[in-house]
Design a protein around this motif. Structure first.
Motif: not given
Length: 143
Positions: A25-26, A28-29
């Motif tokens: 996910t954005p 998490d990244y």
């Protein structure tokens, strides 16, 4: 170091980060990048000394094991240039379960994993002995 600052020359770590960007996910990244940026910068600049994954501004307990594992793998790819690194859990008498990053051949070899466990156990015993000597000598033990 922002995402756009990574050179486009195709280093294995850049490829691995691209794969993670697609998979995660954005949020998490972005968290993963905040954790590994100080390490990747230090490696790129060839700075000596201890380097840790950064959890600044983040409650460390809230970071999932998956993100911690991926951060460790990113650093391993940057250090080794290999994309076949794996995380294995090794049981030691002294420390209990330990997560270790290693290459896929070692991860699949029980004898090598036992050697790693023995090394970790011996290192722990040595650290405890040195900590005891420092304590008796009035030296700091939290180093």
């Amino acid at each position: 170091m922002s995402e756009s600052e990574f050179p486009p020359e195709g280093r294995p770590v850049d490829l691995y980060l691209d794969l993670l960007r697609v998979r995660m996910t954005p949020a998490d990244y972005a968290l993963l990048l905040r954790m590994v940026e100080p390490v990747l910068e230090a490696m790129q600049e060839q700075r000596a000394g201890p380097i840790e994954l950064s959890l600044q501004g983040v409650d460390g307990a809230s970071v999932s094991q998956e993100i911690r594992d991926e951060a460790s793998l990113v650093v391993a790819v940057a250090a080794t240039g290999r994309l076949d690194n794996q995380i294995v859990e090794i049981e030691t008498e002294e420390t209990g379960r330990v997560r270790v990053v290693t290459d896929s051949d070692t991860a699949a070899d029980p004898a090598r994993c036992k050697e790693i466990a023995d090394f970790i156990g011996e290192r722990h015993r040595q650290d405890e002995e040195l900590r005891g000597i420092a304590e008796v000598s009035g030296l700091p033990t939290d180093v």
